[in-house]
Design a protein around this motif. Sequence first.
Motif, short mmCIF file in Angstrom:
data_model
loop_
_atom_site.label_atom_id
_atom_site.label_comp_id
_atom_site.label_asym_id
_atom_site.label_seq_id
_atom_site.Cartn_x
_atom_site.Cartn_y
_atom_site.Cartn_z
N GLY A 12 0.86 -1.18 0.00
CA GLY A 12 0.00 0.00 0.00
C GLY A 12 0.89 1.23 0.00
N ASP A 13 0.30 2.38 -0.16
CA ASP A 13 1.11 3.59 -0.16
C ASP A 13 0.31 4.76 0.40
N LYS A 14 1.02 5.72 0.92
CA LYS A 14 0.44 6.99 1.37
C LYS A 14 1.52 8.02 1.19
N GLY A 15 1.36 8.88 0.22
CA GLY A 15 2.38 9.88 -0.04
C GLY A 15 3.67 9.21 -0.47
N ASN A 16 4.74 9.49 0.25
CA ASN A 16 6.06 8.95 -0.07
C ASN A 16 6.40 7.75 0.81
N ILE A 17 5.39 7.14 1.40
CA ILE A 17 5.58 6.01 2.31
C ILE A 17 4.98 4.76 1.68
N SER A 18 5.75 3.67 1.68
CA SER A 18 5.25 2.39 1.19
C SER A 18 5.06 1.45 2.38
N GLU A 53 13.78 5.60 6.81
CA GLU A 53 13.71 4.55 7.82
C GLU A 53 12.78 3.42 7.38
N VAL A 54 13.08 2.20 7.84
CA VAL A 54 12.20 1.05 7.66
C VAL A 54 11.83 0.55 9.05
N LEU A 69 8.02 1.73 4.97
CA LEU A 69 9.23 2.24 4.33
C LEU A 69 9.05 3.72 4.02
N PHE A 70 9.84 4.55 4.68
CA PHE A 70 9.74 5.99 4.51
C PHE A 70 10.66 6.47 3.38
N ASP A 71 10.25 7.54 2.74
CA ASP A 71 11.00 8.11 1.61
C ASP A 71 11.30 7.01 0.59
N LEU A 73 9.06 6.32 -2.35
CA LEU A 73 8.33 6.35 -3.62
C LEU A 73 8.67 7.57 -4.47
N SER A 74 9.88 8.03 -4.37
CA SER A 74 10.35 9.16 -5.20
C SER A 74 9.43 10.37 -5.11
N GLY A 75 8.91 10.62 -3.93
CA GLY A 75 8.05 11.78 -3.73
C GLY A 75 6.58 11.44 -3.61
N GLY A 76 6.17 10.27 -4.05
CA GLY A 76 4.77 9.86 -3.96
C GLY A 76 4.03 9.99 -5.27
N VAL A 77 2.79 9.57 -5.26
CA VAL A 77 1.98 9.44 -6.47
C VAL A 77 1.88 10.75 -7.26
N THR A 78 1.66 11.84 -6.60
CA THR A 78 1.44 13.09 -7.31
C THR A 78 2.74 13.81 -7.68
N ARG A 79 3.89 13.29 -7.21
CA ARG A 79 5.14 13.99 -7.43
C ARG A 79 6.18 13.18 -8.20
N SER A 80 5.90 11.92 -8.46
CA SER A 80 6.90 11.04 -9.07
C SER A 80 6.60 10.77 -10.53
N LEU A 81 7.64 10.67 -11.32
CA LEU A 81 7.51 10.26 -12.71
C LEU A 81 7.86 8.78 -12.88
N ALA A 82 8.07 8.09 -11.76
CA ALA A 82 8.43 6.67 -11.79
C ALA A 82 7.31 5.85 -12.41
N LEU A 83 7.67 4.74 -13.03
CA LEU A 83 6.69 3.86 -13.64
C LEU A 83 5.74 3.23 -12.61
N ASP A 84 6.26 2.89 -11.44
CA ASP A 84 5.48 2.25 -10.38
C ASP A 84 5.29 3.25 -9.24
N ILE A 85 4.49 4.28 -9.47
CA ILE A 85 4.36 5.36 -8.50
C ILE A 85 3.72 4.92 -7.19
N HIS A 86 2.94 3.85 -7.21
CA HIS A 86 2.32 3.34 -5.99
C HIS A 86 3.20 2.33 -5.25
N GLY A 87 4.26 1.86 -5.88
CA GLY A 87 5.13 0.87 -5.25
C GLY A 87 4.55 -0.53 -5.19
N LYS A 88 3.59 -0.83 -6.05
CA LYS A 88 2.95 -2.15 -6.02
C LYS A 88 3.92 -3.29 -6.34
N SER A 89 4.95 -3.01 -7.10
CA SER A 89 5.92 -4.06 -7.43
C SER A 89 6.87 -4.36 -6.27
#
Length: 99
Positions: A12-18, A53-54, A69-71, A73-89
């Motif tokens: 799951g994710d919330k902001g930049n936390i997975s 931190e983990v 897992l803090f920091d 998701l490369s900034g989180g869903v609304t701030r990241s250009l990463a392919l997996d912005i939610h970190g589901k992988s």
Amino acid sequence: MKLRDIAHSRTGDKGNISNISVIAFDEKDYPLLLEKVTAEKVKQHFSELVHGEVIRYELPNIGALNFVLFDALSGGVTRSLALDIHGKSYSSALMDMDI
């Protein structure tokens, strides 16, 4: 042995936390999870992706561990250009960890 041999996972994710759960298929394997799947090992496993931190939470009644897992998701869903912005992988990547 790979972690996926004895457990499954959800993320799951919330902001930049997975958030990654690790759930034993069989409760007899929960002590092995406690021993082998530490916060330090998870942080090391994701060293290139997780910059904060983990924290590990233990859920013995359901044979599960929960990692926050803090920091991560490369900034989180609304701030990241990463392919997996939610970190589901992340769950699949963690299940590939040797234990």
